[in-house]
Design a protein around this motif. Structure first.
Motif, short mmCIF file in Angstrom:
data_model
loop_
_atom_site.label_atom_id
_atom_site.label_comp_id
_atom_site.label_asym_id
_atom_site.label_seq_id
_atom_site.Cartn_x
_atom_site.Cartn_y
_atom_site.Cartn_z
N THR A 1 1.05 -1.12 -0.08
CA THR A 1 0.18 -0.03 0.03
C THR A 1 1.01 1.24 -0.14
O THR A 1 0.71 2.20 -0.81
N LEU A 2 2.02 1.22 0.77
CA LEU A 2 2.84 2.47 0.67
C LEU A 2 3.69 2.56 -0.53
O LEU A 2 3.89 3.57 -0.79
N ALA A 3 3.89 1.43 -1.15
CA ALA A 3 4.61 1.42 -2.45
C ALA A 3 3.87 2.09 -3.48
O ALA A 3 4.26 2.60 -4.58
N LYS A 4 2.47 1.95 -3.38
CA LYS A 4 1.58 2.52 -4.34
C LYS A 4 1.80 4.01 -4.32
O LYS A 4 1.53 4.65 -5.31
N PHE B 1 5.31 -6.14 -7.01
CA PHE B 1 5.20 -4.35 -7.16
C PHE B 1 5.04 -3.86 -8.45
O PHE B 1 4.42 -2.86 -8.47
N TRP B 2 5.43 -4.57 -9.37
CA TRP B 2 5.16 -4.07 -10.89
C TRP B 2 3.50 -4.02 -11.04
O TRP B 2 2.86 -3.35 -11.69
N ALA B 3 2.74 -5.34 -10.61
CA ALA B 3 1.43 -5.58 -10.65
C ALA B 3 0.67 -4.37 -9.89
O ALA B 3 -0.29 -3.86 -10.20
N VAL B 4 1.37 -4.19 -8.77
CA VAL B 4 0.61 -3.20 -7.83
C VAL B 4 0.39 -1.89 -8.54
O VAL B 4 -0.64 -1.25 -8.37
N TYR C 1 -9.31 -5.49 -1.19
CA TYR C 1 -10.37 -4.77 -2.04
C TYR C 1 -10.82 -3.44 -1.24
O TYR C 1 -11.36 -2.64 -1.91
N VAL C 2 -10.87 -3.47 0.00
CA VAL C 2 -11.32 -2.28 0.82
C VAL C 2 -10.34 -1.32 0.63
O VAL C 2 -10.91 -0.02 0.39
N ILE C 3 -9.08 -1.56 0.56
CA ILE C 3 -8.15 -0.51 0.49
C ILE C 3 -8.11 0.06 -1.07
O ILE C 3 -8.09 1.31 -0.99
#
Length: 361
Positions: A81-84, A141-144, A317-319
């Motif tokens: 989430t932080l990486a996003k 992380f590429w997919a995120v 999914y909530v995030i």
């Protein structure tokens, strides 16, 4: 004279008999003493064996292990989430900085603990599992960054299903009804999320990010992680708990550099103090999460642990809706639900699967 010699002979013969009797009695006593010593030694050995037999894990310890695994799953979810929020930094560069920060915390911990590191006969499996875990990290992380958040997490979470498949091929583990159901659920969930055009046709929706061939990247990463899990089963709990995270971090550094140079991405250093602090925080959280995950798996059974570890898909999914404001697709949510069912089936397989054989070669 003859009578005297006869008496002397009888006396000497009697003395010899007496000596033989003493010797015989001494031999018997000596044998009894040896048997007593052996008996005591055997009793001592049995008592030592009873000491090393591990005690039954209490309910409190199992709850503690489940809590550790669930906390580790949420912490790893927080790192993605932080990486996003750092998506402007290339994936290879981000992973290089992330695992450098993890090593900053792992190496001093191993130095001060100074554990006995025994990797005899396991080093190749540990290195192979670490390389596969590094490839999975790149794909994840590429997919995120490229896909919807919930879909990316769901596709990566198929690793336990692939682990069961590869364990059958490599280690000849038994295939049973649970394994077949888990594979069917997992593959169906991946198809619903990926939505290949040859099944669903072309989509004209502009509200969602395209998936299509991009879904192959996290699926490939999930396959690598599943293969790594099958290697880890042969490693067991022999090495220290931080050895595998350390080796994986060391393997990720060159792999992330090769990935960065292969994509020819420009070097984007963190521009402010908050970004640098965020990367350090992600590295620290990663080390804590891996520590809790390995410690929890050592306490809790692998079946419930697998289920608890992958329950973070629900939070993903909530995030996606609350933090990133990305719309949900009903088919994608259904596909994620099927993947959760597949991980639940894998967990049930580890507990009840011995009596439901479908085929055994």
């Amino acid at each position: 004279m003859t009578k005297t010699r006869m008496m002397s002979y009888d006396t000497h013969h009697a003395e010899v008999i007496c000596d033989d009797t003493k010797t015989s009695r001494y031999s018997i006593l000596k044998q009894d003493e040896d048997n007593s010593i052996q008996s005591k030694s055997a009793d001592k050995t049995c008592s030592e064996i009873e000491v090393v037999v591990p005690a039954k894990v209490s309910t409190f310890q199992r709850l503690k292990g489940m809590l550790m695994i669930g906390t580790a799953g949420l912490l790893l979810l927080s790192t993605t989430t932080l990486a996003k929020y750092l998506k402007h930094i290339p994936v290879g560069e981000f992973l290089f900085m992330r695992f450098c920060c993890s090593l900053v915390f792992i190496l001093p911990t191993l130095y001060f603990q100074q554990p006995t590191i025994d990797m005899k006969g396991k080093s190749k499996l540990i290195v192979a599992r670490s390389i596969l875990g590094s490839i999975n990290a790149v794909c994840k992380f590429w997919a995120v960054i490229k896909l919807d958040y919930g879909n990316a997490i769901a596709l990566v979470a198929c690793a336990p299903v692939f682990a069961a498949f590869f364990s059958r091929i490599l280690w000849k583990e038994k295939i049973n009804l649970f394994t077949v159901v888990a594979l069917v659920f997992g593959m169906s969930g991946m198809i619903l999320i990926a939505k290949p055009e040859f099944v669903f046709g072309s989509s004209d929706s502009s509200t969602q990010k395209p998936i299509g061939p991009f879904a192959l990247v996290p699926i490939f990463g999930s396959m690598c992680l599943g293969l790594g899990f099958s290697f880890l089963r042969k490693v067991g709990n022999k090495p220290h708990i931080l050895i595998v995270p350390m080796v994986q971090a060391l393997c990720t550094l060159p792999i992330s550099v090769v990935f960065h140079l292969g994509k020819r991405d420009s070097l984007v250093l963190p521009s402010c103090y908050s970004e640098r602090s965020l990367i350090m925080l992600i590295g620290f959280i990663t080390m804590i999460a891996l520590f809790l995950l390995n410690r929890g798996i050592a306490i809790e059974k692998s079946g419930p642990g697998t289920l608890i570890r992958n329950i973070d898909m629900v939070f993903a999914y909530v995030i996606q809706v609350l933090f990133f404001h990305e719309p949900l697709d009903l088919l994608s949510v259904l596909g994620g639900g099927l993947i959760i069912c597949s991980t639940f089936t894998v967990a049930a397989n580890k507990v009840f699967g011995d009596g439901c054989l479908v085929c055994e070669f």
